[in-house]
Structures are given as C-alpha cells and as structure tokens.
Design a protein around this motif. Sequence first.
Motif, mmCIF file in Angstrom:
data_model
loop_
_atom_site.group_PDB
_atom_site.id
_atom_site.type_symbol
_atom_site.label_atom_id
_atom_site.label_comp_id
_atom_site.label_asym_id
_atom_site.label_seq_id
_atom_site.Cartn_x
_atom_site.Cartn_y
_atom_site.Cartn_z
ATOM 1 N N ARG A 1 7.396 33.914 29.577
ATOM 2 C CA ARG A 1 7.551 32.491 29.294
ATOM 3 C C ARG A 1 8.202 31.813 30.490
ATOM 4 N N PHE A 2 7.622 30.675 30.862
ATOM 5 C CA PHE A 2 8.112 29.871 31.985
ATOM 6 C C PHE A 2 8.617 28.558 31.420
ATOM 7 N N VAL A 3 9.882 28.240 31.667
ATOM 8 C CA VAL A 3 10.457 27.029 31.086
ATOM 9 C C VAL A 3 11.111 26.182 32.164
ATOM 10 N N GLY A 4 11.194 24.896 31.891
ATOM 11 C CA GLY A 4 11.853 23.973 32.804
ATOM 12 C C GLY A 4 12.707 22.988 32.037
ATOM 13 N N TYR B 1 11.542 34.220 31.425
ATOM 14 C CA TYR B 1 12.032 35.350 30.650
ATOM 15 C C TYR B 1 10.865 36.029 29.944
ATOM 16 N N GLY B 2 11.073 37.272 29.553
ATOM 17 C CA GLY B 2 10.067 38.041 28.834
ATOM 18 C C GLY B 2 10.563 38.376 27.441
ATOM 19 N N VAL B 3 9.646 38.554 26.516
ATOM 20 C CA VAL B 3 10.008 38.886 25.140
ATOM 21 C C VAL B 3 8.937 39.783 24.547
ATOM 22 N N GLN B 4 9.355 40.688 23.658
ATOM 23 C CA GLN B 4 8.392 41.510 22.935
ATOM 24 C C GLN B 4 9.023 42.013 21.644
#
Length: 662
Positions: free
Chosen positions: A34-37, A539-542
Amino acid sequence: MLRHLPRWTLALTLLLPMLSARSQTVEPLPPETRFVGLSSAPPATEETFTIAAAQDLTITLTDLQTPAALSSATVVVTQGGAIVQIAAGNAAATLAPPATSATLTIPGAVGEYTLRVFGTPSSSFSVGTFTVCVAPQANPSACIQDASLAGNISSASTAADPTVSTLSSNLTVTTAGNYTVAFADAQFPAALNLAPNLALFLGSTPIALGIQSGASFNLSPGVYTLLAIAQADQTIQAGLYSITISGPAGVAPLIASLFPVGTLAPAPLVNNPSAQTLALNVTDFAFPSALAGARSLVSSGGTIIGMVSAGSAADSFAAPAGPLQIWSFAAPGTDAGTYEVDLNSTAANLYTAAFGVANGNSLSYAYVTQPLTAGAYQADAGDLGVPAALLGLSFAVAQNDVILQKSTTAGSVMFTAAAGPVVLLVDASIAANGNGLFGIDVQSGGAAALLFDKAQGVTTSGLFDSQEINLGTAGDFNVTLTDLKFPAQFQDLALVVSQGSNVIGKAFGGGTFPMSATPGSYQLTFIATPAAQQQYGMYGVQVVYAAPSVTLTASPVTVSAGGLSTLAWTTTDATSCSAGGGNWSGNPATGSGNVALIVTSTTIYTLTCMGPGGTTAQSVTVTTTAAAHSGGGGAMDLNLLIFLVAFILAAKIKIAPPNSRR
C-alpha cells in the motif's frame, strides 16, 4: 480515512499464491503493498504491468518540462508485498533539475509489477508533466506500450484549499480517423475557478498540449493517454466537467463522461435496465443537525439528465438504458450532518446511498446495509478506543427517509424494520488533531447474527484506511504489518482487526499477531502517518493461515525390548496427518488421539500434519533396553523346565485309566 485520488493514493499489488503445501489455499489477504500520502501531498500516478518472460528491464523517467521543469520526481517499483530492489540495491530513481531524466534497471524481471511516480512541480506552476518508458535493457528506447505511461504531478493542496484535480485516462483507438474533443463546465455544485486544460499523448510522445474544446485530431490505431487539469471554486471547493471525444461515424466515442474536481466524490455507475422515467430524491436527515444544502445530479455519458436538491420534490426525468452516473454534494450547517440519495423507477429502487458531512472536529458517517427482512433488529455502536477515546459518539437508524431510532451515546438500540435496507448514521467528535476509531453493527433480534459490521477511523488529517476480509471457515491466522521504510520509516503505523465493537488484535509499528477467528467478516483498520518532512509512505500487509501446531509424547520413553509405549498427540489447524517410525504408519486423526505400540528397538516416531497454513512435524524417541536376566543360571533354568515338563507328562501317563491305552 485514506481517500481516493487526488487526495490519497492507495494501490494494491497481489502476490500469486505461494508454492508449498498451502499453494492450493487462497489466503484471506495475500501479501500486498500500500502506497499512501498525506492529504496535503500531490497524488501519485501508478501503472501495473506484467512481464511474461524473464528479461532485464530499463525504466526511464523523463521530465517533459511542460509548462516548466519539475522540482523533483521519483519512480518506485513494487511486486507483491515488497519494494523491488533494483541494481546496486537502490529502491527508486529520482530526478532533480537540471537533470531531466532518471533510470533504474530490474534484472531478470518476470511477473506482475506496479510502478508509482510522485514528486513536486515547479514553484512557478501548479503542475508538471512526465513520461515513463519501460523497455528491454538491450534497447532502452523501445518502450513496452502496455507498461509505459505519461502523467502529471500537481501542486500540493491543503486541507483548506483542495481545489486542483488531475485526470489521466487511457484511450484505445481501433479505427483510424478524425476525432473531435469537446469539454464543458457542468457548474455543479458551482462553476469551476479554472477551466479544464487537456493534453493527449501516444505512449510517451505528446500529440497535443493545451487542447481547446472543439479541436480535432487525426488519430491512428493505438493506446493514447488523455491528461486533464481543472480547479474548483475556491469557496465551494468542488466542481464537475464533461469530456467527450467522438470519432468517425459509427465509431463509439473514445470517452464520454463527467469528471469531479476538488472535494467532489467520484460518482458510482448505476445500470438503468431500460429506457424509462426515473425519480431522483435527496433527504436531509438533520442528524445531528440540518445541512446548509444537499444536491444530487444524474448524467448519462457526458450529458446531465436530472438534478434535485434536499427539501424539493423528487425530480422526474427520462433516462436512456445503460450506465448512469450519480453525483452528490452537500455543505454542513452549524454542525455535522447526514443525507440520503435515492434513484427509483416506477417498479424498483435503482440506487440508495447515504453520506456524512463533517464540520470541524465533528465528523458524521452514513452506511446503507444489505436488504433486511421485515422484523426486529438491534444496532450497536461503540468506541474502540484506538488510538484514543472519542470525545463523543451518537448514532441513529433510518429507513425510507425517516429516522426509526437514535441514541446520543454509544450503546444499543432496538428497531423494527420493513423489508429492505436500513441506513446507519453516526456522529463522532474528536479533539483537535486527534484520531479515534468506532465500530457499528446490526444484529438480528433473535439469533443475534451479525448482519452488518463496520469499523471506521475518525480523523481530520486523513490517516485511516479500512478493508474487510471474509472468512469462510474457523481457524487460526497470522496477521502481519510491515513498514517498508520508503522513503522513510512511518511516524505512526498501526493495524487494528475488529468485529462489531470488539477488537480482535492490533499491531503498532509493524509485526505479527495471531488471530483465532470463526466464520464471518472482519474489519482491518490502518493508521499510517508518514515521517516528519515526508509526504508519502509504503507498508505491506497480509493475513495468512497459521501453520498447524503438533504435540507428540510417549509414555514411557524407555522400555525393555518388546515392551509397550503409548504415543499421544494433539493438533490444531490441521486437515490431515501422517505417521512414521517403526511399526507406526497411516493417517492418525487430527485433533487428539493415542496408540499403544510394541517397541522392539530404539525408534524415532514422527507425526506430520498438513493444513491451509503449511506443514508441521513433531518427533519423539522411545529408547529400548535389553531384557532382564537372573545372573548366569539361564542354562540350568532351561534344563529344569524341560525336566518338569517331562515329569508332568510321565505322571499323566501313569495315572491314565487302562482303557485309555491302545
């Protein structure tokens, strides 16, 4: 929460199912990036592409210096839940004036990738333009059309002035010919402050910049990119405009739609099954207070066909068959507010949506449930207390434009619903610059089955995102949150898993936590604040099945050769097991069990169990000792035994009756 473009950029890249014993199982949430701003950050441009055969790639980011050179620009590539580590260990390529290009290479690229471009335009202009060429390393100018793109980087907006919006759309031309571009300000909810500015590219090659409405172009077959920039009214901070590109006779328009500007939310598409008369209605619930105004508009292609405001009679209009766009906008009154939009035919409801409108640190939310059967129900709303308690929470239940029940505090209300969906309204208050989290659900009155469940972040700074996963079977899972530390480690990063008003688990900064779950839906809520002086973060999530747990014991663990030992076992999260060692084989039952075995020599017994989360093996050793003897008299004891047997037989022969002999 993390909002859609242009305020927030959110991208997902799914990994193919992992190879192993669990390769046939679909994980609840496979690894993704996920890419956030920040809400004040310019939006990022992204492109997902697939490389079928392994090859070395060169990716070139070029500043077109239109209308001026960019202050900075960066391209980063991800695959699955990680950043692709390119040549020399670099994670991205960044250009800065006077340089006009930057490159990165990906050795042996194969599979699906996502590239993202973000940066800052010139201080003299609010926007800049770039191209990205993805090409074989052997020929870096031979751009792969499906992977290459053109885009723009707009100026940073602020929470008080989010008026500039950009558009990037791919257009496929299959028939060569003359195409005409037309665009117009829809003046909804107010006229634009800056008329749309359009540009057209073929791959990374400009076709036209600063296009005027009515301009025509002779286009050859290919995939083109249309870029547009517009600015909304500075007070209303929302706007809408149409774009239509029509081609030769008999050819469908390349594009015919309306596009939002500023804070106006994207419109959902609703299918109208046949040409018919429709009615559009807007209801102000006055919860927690009346709105200053609420409006909705319906469009077909690039044409407005219906519009209505709250407090007015429903607008009836003729609508063609096919997809319709429904646009909605409202302004708060003295406090936050909520409203509903309905689109109906004479025979059916085609669309129902509800919205919350914030005012300062009071934020309102609205949700439409799935259709319910007529009957009694319970609605619950609770403060989940993450990362801090809310200052206030109230909620209401509405149906058919009327509030059925409401509560000024967190808790439960009982209501009776007619057949159909209900609308849940929530108002939550937070401290200045604060953040909170609440959960709201609907349960059936009798069986207490969870029919609707939502966890919602409450913030004025745009730090929350949420996602729902559905589990079809009970089991144990591992939830992992990873800070990818690009371009820097997050200032705040957290993940909360909840169901209804219950927090199931949470992680702060990153890490893995276990989750035991029953079938049903679960809410994942993310808190992500980029580091100080940074506008972006990744960040990454699983969520994956937990590996089976296996315990195996032997009693006793030491026996005489030929003696008995009992093996006992317990398993969790296993679907099958296999036994091995000595005379132990087959497929023991999962859960628990035991078996007594004759042990003739020292033996290692192993129980291997498989499940959705993989394979786990556990072993235990049973040691044997030689049989016990009474010191040195074995031969004499055997002779004595033979003598006694012979004596008994002789005695039987002597005492047998005479007639028993032949």
